[in-house]
Design a protein around this motif. Structure first.
Motif, short mmCIF file in Angstrom:
data_model
loop_
_atom_site.label_atom_id
_atom_site.label_comp_id
_atom_site.label_asym_id
_atom_site.label_seq_id
_atom_site.Cartn_x
_atom_site.Cartn_y
_atom_site.Cartn_z
N GLU A 107 3.86 -8.96 10.63
CA GLU A 107 4.23 -9.86 9.90
C GLU A 107 2.70 -10.97 11.28
OE1 GLU A 107 7.99 -11.01 12.73
OE2 GLU A 107 8.90 -11.44 10.82
N ALA A 108 1.94 -10.24 11.85
CA ALA A 108 0.44 -10.71 12.24
C ALA A 108 -0.57 -10.07 12.06
CB ALA A 108 0.50 -9.77 13.84
N SER A 109 -0.35 -9.31 10.87
CA SER A 109 -1.26 -8.44 9.64
C SER A 109 -1.81 -9.96 8.97
CB SER A 109 -1.16 -7.12 9.21
OG SER A 109 -2.00 -6.65 8.04
N ASP A 110 -3.61 -9.65 8.71
CA ASP A 110 -4.25 -10.07 8.03
C ASP A 110 -4.56 -9.25 7.04
OD1 ASP A 110 -5.31 -12.29 10.15
OD2 ASP A 110 -6.74 -10.87 10.48
N VAL A 137 -0.70 3.41 8.43
CA VAL A 137 -0.20 4.08 7.65
C VAL A 137 -1.18 5.48 7.88
CG1 VAL A 137 -1.19 2.08 6.23
CG2 VAL A 137 -2.55 3.04 7.51
N PRO A 138 -1.58 6.17 7.12
CA PRO A 138 -2.70 7.86 6.68
C PRO A 138 -3.80 7.37 7.26
CG PRO A 138 -0.73 7.50 4.88
CD PRO A 138 -1.00 6.22 5.38
N ALA A 139 -4.27 8.20 8.56
CA ALA A 139 -5.41 7.35 8.66
C ALA A 139 -6.21 7.89 6.96
CB ALA A 139 -6.09 8.32 9.38
N TYR A 140 -7.42 7.30 7.16
CA TYR A 140 -8.55 7.65 5.23
C TYR A 140 -9.62 8.66 5.64
CZ TYR A 140 -11.09 6.42 1.05
OH TYR A 140 -11.32 6.74 -0.12
N GLU A 197 -9.11 -1.26 9.39
CA GLU A 197 -9.98 -2.31 10.62
C GLU A 197 -9.03 -3.15 11.03
OE1 GLU A 197 -12.73 -2.11 12.01
OE2 GLU A 197 -13.42 -0.30 10.17
N ASP A 198 -7.25 -2.65 10.45
CA ASP A 198 -6.58 -3.95 10.55
C ASP A 198 -5.37 -3.32 11.67
OD1 ASP A 198 -5.39 -6.57 9.21
OD2 ASP A 198 -3.91 -4.54 9.58
N VAL A 199 -4.46 -4.24 12.48
CA VAL A 199 -4.20 -3.54 13.26
C VAL A 199 -2.29 -2.78 12.34
CG1 VAL A 199 -3.65 -5.62 14.60
CG2 VAL A 199 -2.02 -6.27 12.44
#
Length: 303
Positions: free
Chosen positions: A226-229, A72-75, A65-67
């Motif tokens: 740098e923009a990731s929650d 990352v590998p799709a889960y 759900e993050d930018v």
């Protein structure tokens, strides 16, 4: 980390969560470059099964759900095999043809602050860790440690990080496998900038096109981090960047291994560049990424 040595046929949907009903023409061959035996198995439809870790599952659910999702590998959830649960994720090698593979452990430490706290609460001198220390550097133990033939776990954990480029550069090469199946995993004493650049140049076979591809991807990743929650609110320790390239010039880099990644208290956020001090939870991930980007840039010819 386990890696497949032959490419799978699959639609070009890298980073997406779609599973396509295609199976390999022959069973994939696997080679362990680094990691724990038995932790990985091949899944169906271009997926990889990794031994279940609830902390890692929670990270992947948040990352979807993050930018950072494209990095990352799709889960795809959890499956049980032989009474053991596994997290299901995309096999990142699917879109590459006999790729070269490298694992870089990111950050200025690979232990959690919580691990230090537990070790301090129960300070037991460890002979096994003393033996490991002496095997690497006979001069490393103090006079007291020599007399006891043992070291404390906290001392060993922090000493171990100083051997490689983890504390000096904010990342270390765990190992790589070239497309000709030549493997290199002895990087425990690779510490200086010059030594790391030499290893990176070996990995890419001095191919500037490959270096450019990695550099572009890493700069994009840095901007998204740098923009990731997620990144701002997690202590990212023991996580790696997985590098892949093949003879076509295709390159890719993904974040993997979130088993030690820990969510922070609500009042705390990290910038991932501030030097770590006990209690500040900083992990040095972006400091290491900055250094890695600078080194790859230095490998390119001056224009």
């Amino acid at each position: 980390m386990f890696y497949e040595s032959s490419a799978w046929k699959k639609h070009k949907s890298c980073g997406t969560s779609s599973l396509l009903p295609m199976t390999p023409k022959k069973p994939p061959q696997w080679l362990q470059v680094v990691g724990h035996a038995g932790s990985f198995h091949v899944g169906d439809y271009g997926t990889l099964l990794k031994r279940f870790c609830e902390g890692e599952q929670q990270c992947y659910l948040r990352l979807m759900e993050d930018v950072l999702r494209p990095y990352v590998p799709a889960y795809h959830g959890v499956v049980q095999r032989d009474e053991q649960n596994y997290n299901i994720m995309d096999n990142l090698l699917t879109h590459f043809n006999r790729p070269a593979i490298m694992d870089c452990k990111m950050g200025s430490r690979t232990y959690l602050e919580g691990e230090l706290l537990v070790a301090r609460e129960r300070p037991q001198p460890r002979k096994d860790m003393y033996d490991k220390m002496v095997a690497v550097d006979p001069e490393a133990p103090t006079m007291q440690e020599r007399s006891q033939h043992a070291v404390l776990k906290t001392r060993y954990m922090q000493w171990r990080e100083t051997l490689s480029s983890t504390t000096s550069l904010g990342f270390r090469i765990e190992g790589f496998r070239k497309s000709n199946e030549e493997c290199h995993t002895n990087f425990k004493r690779t510490k200086s900038r010059e030594q790391v650049i030499e290893a990176l140049d070996n990995f890419v076979d001095s191919n500037t096109q490959i270096v450019w591809g990695y550099l572009r991807r890493l700069k994009q990743l840095r901007q998204v981090l740098e923009a990731s929650d997620f990144f701002r609110t997690h202590e990212v320790v023991g996580s790696s960047l997985l590098f892949l390239h093949d003879w076509t010039g295709r390159t890719g880099v993904w974040m993997i291994d979130f088993g030690k990644t820990a969510v922070l208290p609500a009042h705390l956020t990290l910038n991932h560049r501030t030097p770590w001090e006990d209690g500040n939870r900083e992990d040095g991930y972006l400091w290491g990424l900055d250094n890695l980007i600078d080194m790859l840039a230095d490998m390119l010819p001056l224009t």
